[in-house]
Design a protein around this motif. Sequence first.
Motif, PDB file in Angstrom:
ATOM      1  N   LEU A  55       0.836  -1.190   0.000  1.00 35.53           N
ATOM      2  CA  LEU A  55       0.000   0.000   0.000  1.00 35.53           C
ATOM      3  C   LEU A  55       0.874   1.244   0.000  1.00 35.53           C
ATOM      4  N   PRO A  56       0.426   2.311  -0.643  1.00 29.09           N
ATOM      5  CA  PRO A  56       1.221   3.549  -0.645  1.00 29.09           C
ATOM      6  C   PRO A  56       1.198   4.203   0.735  1.00 29.09           C
ATOM      7  N   LYS A  57       2.395   4.575   1.209  1.00 32.92           N
ATOM      8  CA  LYS A  57       2.525   5.188   2.527  1.00 32.92           C
ATOM      9  C   LYS A  57       3.558   6.295   2.472  1.00 32.92           C
ATOM     10  N   THR A  58       3.482   7.188   3.433  1.00 27.51           N
ATOM     11  CA  THR A  58       4.538   8.162   3.608  1.00 27.51           C
ATOM     12  C   THR A  58       5.758   7.446   4.176  1.00 27.51           C
ATOM     13  N   PRO A  59       6.949   8.075   4.138  1.00 26.39           N
ATOM     14  CA  PRO A  59       8.132   7.439   4.726  1.00 26.39           C
ATOM     15  C   PRO A  59       7.973   7.100   6.204  1.00 26.39           C
ATOM     16  N   SER A  60       7.066   7.821   6.894  1.00 31.19           N
ATOM     17  CA  SER A  60       6.856   7.538   8.313  1.00 31.19           C
ATOM     18  C   SER A  60       5.798   6.474   8.549  1.00 31.19           C
ATOM     19  N   GLY A  61       5.225   5.924   7.451  1.00 34.23           N
ATOM     20  CA  GLY A  61       4.313   4.803   7.586  1.00 34.23           C
ATOM     21  C   GLY A  61       2.835   5.137   7.547  1.00 34.23           C
ATOM     22  N   LYS A  62       2.478   6.398   7.276  1.00 32.38           N
ATOM     23  CA  LYS A  62       1.065   6.745   7.216  1.00 32.38           C
ATOM     24  C   LYS A  62       0.481   6.344   5.866  1.00 32.38           C
ATOM     25  N   LEU A  63      -0.715   5.787   5.917  1.00 31.20           N
ATOM     26  CA  LEU A  63      -1.407   5.353   4.720  1.00 31.20           C
ATOM     27  C   LEU A  63      -1.787   6.558   3.865  1.00 31.20           C
ATOM     28  N   GLN A  64      -1.550   6.458   2.556  1.00 27.64           N
ATOM     29  CA  GLN A  64      -1.898   7.538   1.634  1.00 27.64           C
ATOM     30  C   GLN A  64      -3.055   7.088   0.751  1.00 27.64           C
ATOM     31  N   ARG A  65      -4.249   7.199   1.269  1.00 23.13           N
ATOM     32  CA  ARG A  65      -5.431   6.752   0.526  1.00 23.13           C
ATOM     33  C   ARG A  65      -5.651   7.585  -0.728  1.00 23.13           C
ATOM     34  N   PHE A  66      -5.241   8.865  -0.678  1.00 18.10           N
ATOM     35  CA  PHE A  66      -5.506   9.749  -1.813  1.00 18.10           C
ATOM     36  C   PHE A  66      -4.810   9.251  -3.082  1.00 18.10           C
ATOM     37  N   ILE A  67      -3.667   8.567  -2.942  1.00 19.26           N
ATOM     38  CA  ILE A  67      -2.985   8.026  -4.116  1.00 19.26           C
ATOM     39  C   ILE A  67      -3.850   6.954  -4.775  1.00 19.26           C
ATOM     40  N   LEU A  68      -4.416   6.081  -3.964  1.00 20.50           N
ATOM     41  CA  LEU A  68      -5.292   5.039  -4.498  1.00 20.50           C
ATOM     42  C   LEU A  68      -6.546   5.647  -5.122  1.00 20.50           C
ATOM     43  N   ARG A  69      -7.078   6.664  -4.466  1.00 15.39           N
ATOM     44  CA  ARG A  69      -8.282   7.320  -4.975  1.00 15.39           C
ATOM     45  C   ARG A  69      -7.997   7.990  -6.324  1.00 15.39           C
ATOM     46  N   ASN A  70      -6.853   8.656  -6.426  1.00 14.68           N
ATOM     47  CA  ASN A  70      -6.493   9.312  -7.683  1.00 14.68           C
ATOM     48  C   ASN A  70      -6.272   8.297  -8.801  1.00 14.68           C
ATOM     49  N   GLN A  71      -5.708   7.150  -8.452  1.00 15.70           N
ATOM     50  CA  GLN A  71      -5.504   6.102  -9.457  1.00 15.70           C
ATOM     51  C   GLN A  71      -6.840   5.602  -9.999  1.00 15.70           C
ATOM     52  N   GLU A  72      -7.809   5.445  -9.129  1.00 12.56           N
ATOM     53  CA  GLU A  72      -9.122   4.961  -9.572  1.00 12.56           C
ATOM     54  C   GLU A  72      -9.807   5.975 -10.475  1.00 12.56           C
ATOM     55  N   VAL A  73      -9.700   7.253 -10.125  1.00 11.16           N
ATOM     56  CA  VAL A  73     -10.294   8.302 -10.958  1.00 11.16           C
ATOM     57  C   VAL A  73      -9.641   8.311 -12.335  1.00 11.16           C
ATOM     58  N   ALA A  74      -8.317   8.158 -12.361  1.00  9.49           N
ATOM     59  CA  ALA A  74      -7.605   8.149 -13.642  1.00  9.49           C
ATOM     60  C   ALA A  74      -8.033   6.965 -14.502  1.00  9.49           C
ATOM     61  N   LYS A  75      -8.220   5.800 -13.865  1.00 10.24           N
ATOM     62  CA  LYS A  75      -8.678   4.624 -14.610  1.00 10.24           C
ATOM     63  C   LYS A  75     -10.048   4.865 -15.223  1.00 10.24           C
ATOM     64  N   GLN A  76     -10.948   5.450 -14.455  1.00 10.77           N
ATOM     65  CA  GLN A  76     -12.296   5.705 -14.944  1.00 10.77           C
ATOM     66  C   GLN A  76     -12.280   6.685 -16.108  1.00 10.77           C
ATOM     67  N   GLN A  77     -11.457   7.717 -15.992  1.00 11.47           N
ATOM     68  CA  GLN A  77     -11.360   8.710 -17.061  1.00 11.47           C
ATOM     69  C   GLN A  77     -10.803   8.091 -18.332  1.00 11.47           C
ATOM     70  N   ALA A  78      -9.826   7.202 -18.181  1.00  8.01           N
ATOM     71  CA  ALA A  78      -9.246   6.534 -19.343  1.00  8.01           C
ATOM     72  C   ALA A  78     -10.268   5.630 -20.022  1.00  8.01           C
ATOM     73  N   GLN A  79     -11.070   4.936 -19.218  1.00 11.45           N
ATOM     74  CA  GLN A  79     -12.091   4.050 -19.771  1.00 11.45           C
ATOM     75  C   GLN A  79     -13.162   4.843 -20.514  1.00 11.45           C
ATOM     76  N   GLN A  80     -13.537   6.003 -19.949  1.00  6.55           N
ATOM     77  CA  GLN A  80     -14.555   6.834 -20.577  1.00  6.55           C
ATOM     78  C   GLN A  80     -14.064   7.446 -21.883  1.00  6.55           C
ATOM     79  N   ALA A  81     -12.746   7.669 -21.961  1.00  6.80           N
ATOM     80  CA  ALA A  81     -12.174   8.281 -23.161  1.00  6.80           C
ATOM     81  C   ALA A  81     -11.940   7.270 -24.271  1.00  6.80           C
ATOM     82  N   THR A  82     -12.022   5.969 -23.938  1.00  3.41           N
ATOM     83  CA  THR A  82     -11.775   4.917 -24.920  1.00  3.41           C
ATOM     84  C   THR A  82     -13.076   4.566 -25.638  1.00  3.41           C
ATOM     85  N   PRO A  83     -13.124   4.621 -26.981  1.00  5.05           N
ATOM     86  CA  PRO A  83     -14.351   4.266 -27.712  1.00  5.05           C
ATOM     87  C   PRO A  83     -14.758   2.823 -27.425  1.00  5.05           C
ATOM     88  N   ALA A  84     -16.066   2.577 -27.409  1.00  4.58           N
ATOM     89  CA  ALA A  84     -16.586   1.247 -27.081  1.00  4.58           C
ATOM     90  C   ALA A  84     -16.100   0.190 -28.049  1.00  4.58           C
TER      91      ALA A  84
END
Length: 548
Positions: free
Chosen positions: A517-546
């Motif tokens: 899982l993505p974390k800061t160097p001190s070990g804190k979970l970085q959920r926003f990285i996972l959230r941004n990855q999911e948004v990017a995936k959705q945008q890529a899928q929407q931009a791809t013709p059926a």
Amino acid sequence: MRDYAEAVRSFNHHGAVDAALHGTLNALNACIECCDRHAGSGRVALIWEDREGNSARYTFEQLQGLAARFANVLRQQGVGPGDRVAGLMPRTPELLVTILATWRLGAVYQPLFTAFGPKAIEHRLEQSHARVVVTDRGNRHKLDQVTGCPTIITVGASAGELDFQHALDCADSTCEPVLRKGDDPFLLMFTSGTTGPAKPLEVSLKAIVAFQGYMRDAIDLRPEDNFWNLADPGWAYGLYYAVTGPLSLGHATTFYDGPFSVESCARVIDKLGITNLAGSPTAYRLLIAAGKDFAAPVKGRLRVVSSAGEPLNPEVIRWFADELGVTIHDHYGQTELGMVLCNHHGLQHPVHLGSAGFAIPGHRIVVLDEQGNELPAGQPGILAVDREQSPLCWFAGYHGLPTKAFVGKYYLSGDTVELNQDGSISFVGRSDDVITTSGYRVGPFDVESALIEHPSVIEAAVIGKPDPERTELIKAFVVLASGHEGSAELEETLRQHVRQRLYAHAYPREIEFVSELPKTPSGKLQRFILRNQEVAKQQAQQATPASA
């Protein structure tokens, strides 16, 4: 054990300052508070251990002499009161000498975590205008890529470079501490937000009193304890509470110079007889995953354990009680505040699973709605500090930058919490981490805690994935324990496990098995990285013709 309510009622700011500090708020020096005032007692200040099993002990008096010498080295490089000195070193005696020497001059110490790359270092040095950076041979090469790098002093320097030990040996042994005001800084920290580069903030000398309160009331540090804070002094929790806090109370701290592992943790606890341990849930989950390999040599050693950095999962609490016979308590804080909300080992009050605890004496913590009104129990809102009624709150804003965190008399933490009927506060999540699904608000921590309780799961991160029907659907990223493999069957098992553990709408509709899982160097979970990855995936899928 003191009663919590009585401790809050009897708290007196001026009395606490007079009792805690050698000087007054108009004449302070952090090296005096954390070293000189305890010299002559014969007490050990630093217990150092490395990965090979080498060890050393330094008394307060020894550190006083070394700090005076190195302060003169820094002074020769132009360092004076208020100047910045950066440290890019592992947990070695030279690191502590550098910190104390900086403070002795009335200067400001700036930590640089050793996992930082050149760009992260460059940004922090550029913002701080540090006059000197002290490093070791293992990190020296990073500074070659830093534009405008200040004077470098290296432990084990190459020929032709300024060497730490040589300069120390040649320096005069006399250096009087420079007194400063309580509002003057002694630390320069950087804190990361969800956007933009890390922001600098100054920690004033009066914060030492607050740090002592945490060590005394929440950590319950006692003279007979052998104390170890697992956190690196390159970060706030380590610098505040593995260096400043214990040393200012005249108590020894432990530096382990080596990577964290189950084996090394068990060995240090056993060898040094550690009784009071502090660390992060990330570290504790790794210990739990080791099972008897960690529990067997450690059981019976620890008196109390403290956790900070992210909410403590109930499963961790139960494991420490059942397997080690020790109480572990959850503590909440920020770089900007230090620790302010705790289940206190040293104060008697109710402790509930999932609750971050009660405000540390000297702080008034409240829950606000979006209009800035204080909320009663049972309604989620933003955790805030009432600065007018929090005499130990030292945060005055980001250095040279505006902040939206101050609204009237309140500091807004950005964390969503809920006040309980007994006055304790439960953590829900970062404001931008809270999931809204089908009209319900779901804290990712609850779902993560439920997933971790399943024997196949080591770690989990939960986010809200944009969904046109539900606003967001719950998606979990899961790291599996050894011997388990991801499958459709296991996905369904975990969904049903969460539904049964929590409630029907809080289960993860999607589960992705990952190796880490993505974390800061001190070990804190970085959920926003996972959230941004999911948004990017959705945008890529929407931009791809059926038809593609």
